[in-house]
Design a protein around this motif. Structure first.
Motif, PDB file in Angstrom:
ATOM      1  N   VAL A  61       0.849  -1.190   0.000  1.00 40.55           N
ATOM      2  CA  VAL A  61       0.000   0.000   0.000  1.00 40.55           C
ATOM      3  C   VAL A  61       0.888   1.244   0.000  1.00 40.55           C
ATOM      4  O   VAL A  61       1.830   1.340   0.793  1.00 40.55           O
ATOM      5  N   TYR A  62       0.554   2.197  -0.865  1.00 35.94           N
ATOM      6  CA  TYR A  62       1.275   3.469  -0.924  1.00 35.94           C
ATOM      7  C   TYR A  62       0.256   4.588  -0.756  1.00 35.94           C
ATOM      8  O   TYR A  62      -0.725   4.667  -1.506  1.00 35.94           O
ATOM      9  N   CYS A  63       0.462   5.429   0.238  1.00 30.12           N
ATOM     10  CA  CYS A  63      -0.438   6.547   0.496  1.00 30.12           C
ATOM     11  C   CYS A  63      -0.048   7.728  -0.390  1.00 30.12           C
ATOM     12  O   CYS A  63       1.112   8.155  -0.398  1.00 30.12           O
ATOM     13  N   VAL A  64      -1.045   8.257  -1.125  1.00 28.11           N
ATOM     14  CA  VAL A  64      -0.798   9.403  -2.003  1.00 28.11           C
ATOM     15  C   VAL A  64      -1.619  10.625  -1.597  1.00 28.11           C
ATOM     16  O   VAL A  64      -1.589  11.639  -2.288  1.00 28.11           O
ATOM     17  N   GLY A  65      -2.333  10.516  -0.468  1.00 25.19           N
ATOM     18  CA  GLY A  65      -3.088  11.661   0.009  1.00 25.19           C
ATOM     19  C   GLY A  65      -3.804  11.360   1.306  1.00 25.19           C
ATOM     20  O   GLY A  65      -4.116  10.213   1.612  1.00 25.19           O
ATOM     21  N   GLY A  66      -4.017  12.393   2.094  1.00 27.05           N
ATOM     22  CA  GLY A  66      -4.713  12.242   3.356  1.00 27.05           C
ATOM     23  C   GLY A  66      -3.815  11.686   4.442  1.00 27.05           C
ATOM     24  O   GLY A  66      -2.589  11.730   4.347  1.00 27.05           O
ATOM     25  N   GLU A  94      -2.462  -9.120  10.534  1.00 27.55           N
ATOM     26  CA  GLU A  94      -3.761  -8.654  11.016  1.00 27.55           C
ATOM     27  C   GLU A  94      -3.579  -7.253  11.588  1.00 27.55           C
ATOM     28  O   GLU A  94      -2.637  -7.000  12.344  1.00 27.55           O
ATOM     29  N   HIS A  95      -4.484  -6.343  11.221  1.00 30.08           N
ATOM     30  CA  HIS A  95      -4.296  -4.955  11.621  1.00 30.08           C
ATOM     31  C   HIS A  95      -5.609  -4.182  11.651  1.00 30.08           C
ATOM     32  O   HIS A  95      -6.626  -4.647  11.140  1.00 30.08           O
ATOM     33  N   TYR A  96      -5.538  -3.020  12.282  1.00 29.96           N
ATOM     34  CA  TYR A  96      -6.578  -2.012  12.168  1.00 29.96           C
ATOM     35  C   TYR A  96      -6.036  -0.905  11.286  1.00 29.96           C
ATOM     36  O   TYR A  96      -4.876  -0.492  11.429  1.00 29.96           O
ATOM     37  N   LEU A  97      -6.885  -0.412  10.400  1.00 36.80           N
ATOM     38  CA  LEU A  97      -6.553   0.745   9.587  1.00 36.80           C
ATOM     39  C   LEU A  97      -7.498   1.863  10.004  1.00 36.80           C
ATOM     40  O   LEU A  97      -8.724   1.695   9.990  1.00 36.80           O
ATOM     41  N   TYR A  98      -6.922   2.978  10.421  1.00 41.73           N
ATOM     42  CA  TYR A  98      -7.685   4.105  10.921  1.00 41.73           C
ATOM     43  C   TYR A  98      -7.645   5.250   9.917  1.00 41.73           C
ATOM     44  O   TYR A  98      -6.558   5.659   9.484  1.00 41.73           O
ATOM     45  N   GLY A  99      -8.810   5.772   9.560  1.00 38.10           N
ATOM     46  CA  GLY A  99      -8.859   6.992   8.781  1.00 38.10           C
ATOM     47  C   GLY A  99      -8.558   8.169   9.690  1.00 38.10           C
ATOM     48  O   GLY A  99      -8.992   8.190  10.842  1.00 38.10           O
ATOM     49  N   GLY A 100      -7.809   9.125   9.193  1.00 40.58           N
ATOM     50  CA  GLY A 100      -7.409  10.283   9.995  1.00 40.58           C
ATOM     51  C   GLY A 100      -8.400  11.423   9.898  1.00 40.58           C
ATOM     52  O   GLY A 100      -9.608  11.221   9.772  1.00 40.58           O
ATOM     53  N   SER A 101      -7.879  12.631   9.911  1.00 46.10           N
ATOM     54  CA  SER A 101      -8.725  13.823   9.937  1.00 46.10           C
ATOM     55  C   SER A 101      -9.360  14.128   8.581  1.00 46.10           C
ATOM     56  O   SER A 101     -10.348  14.860   8.512  1.00 46.10           O
ATOM     57  N   VAL A 102      -8.789  13.596   7.514  1.00 43.32           N
ATOM     58  CA  VAL A 102      -9.349  13.735   6.164  1.00 43.32           C
ATOM     59  C   VAL A 102      -9.292  12.363   5.502  1.00 43.32           C
ATOM     60  O   VAL A 102      -8.546  11.484   5.929  1.00 43.32           O
TER      61      VAL A 102
END
Length: 130
Positions: A61-66, A94-102
């Motif tokens: 996974v590569y984050c490109v925004g937010g 096994e993991h949790y993925l949390y959305g941030g402020s945006v």
């Protein structure tokens, strides 16, 4: 050569939404494309939490925004995720993925490739579909 425009994926059967609305996955390359992997743009909604455990797939996974966070449930380690961060679930982590402020925009690669029909089950797993 395969060329696809994300605008032709959005609002089609290749845009899959989480059952509880935390994310949407725009599946650009799938098993039928015969590339040996699948390629997705995934939007993680702000202020959400998703339990994921890909027992049948490896994912990069590569984050490109937010922004957001990923929590390794085996170790308890939490990593910040933001534009420029890559993580790989090389041990079916096994993991949790949390959305941030945006909302967070991620580019994802799966091996083996997804067919396009997959959605998380109650354990956060994508089934292996042949």
């Amino acid at each position: 050569m395969i060329v696809k425009d994300i605008k032709n994926i959005i609002r089609t059967s290749k845009e899959i939404h989480a059952k509880d609305g935390q994310w949407c996955s725009r599946r650009m390359l799938l098993k039928d494309d015969k590339m040996g992997f699948s390629f997705h743009e995934t939007i993680i909604k702000a202020n959400t939490k998703t339990h994921i455990h890909y027992k049948n797939h490896l994912e990069a996974v590569y984050c490109v925004g937010g922004n957001g966070k990923i929590e390794d449930l085996k170790t308890g380690t939490i990593h910040d995720v933001y534009d420029g961060i890559m993580y790989a679930l090389n041990n079916n982590d096994e993991h949790y993925l949390y959305g941030g402020s945006v909302d967070m925009r991620l580019i994802c690669v799966f091996n083996p490739p997804l067919t396009g029909l997959e959605n998380h089950d109650e354990n956060g797993v994508y089934p292996l579909i042949n």
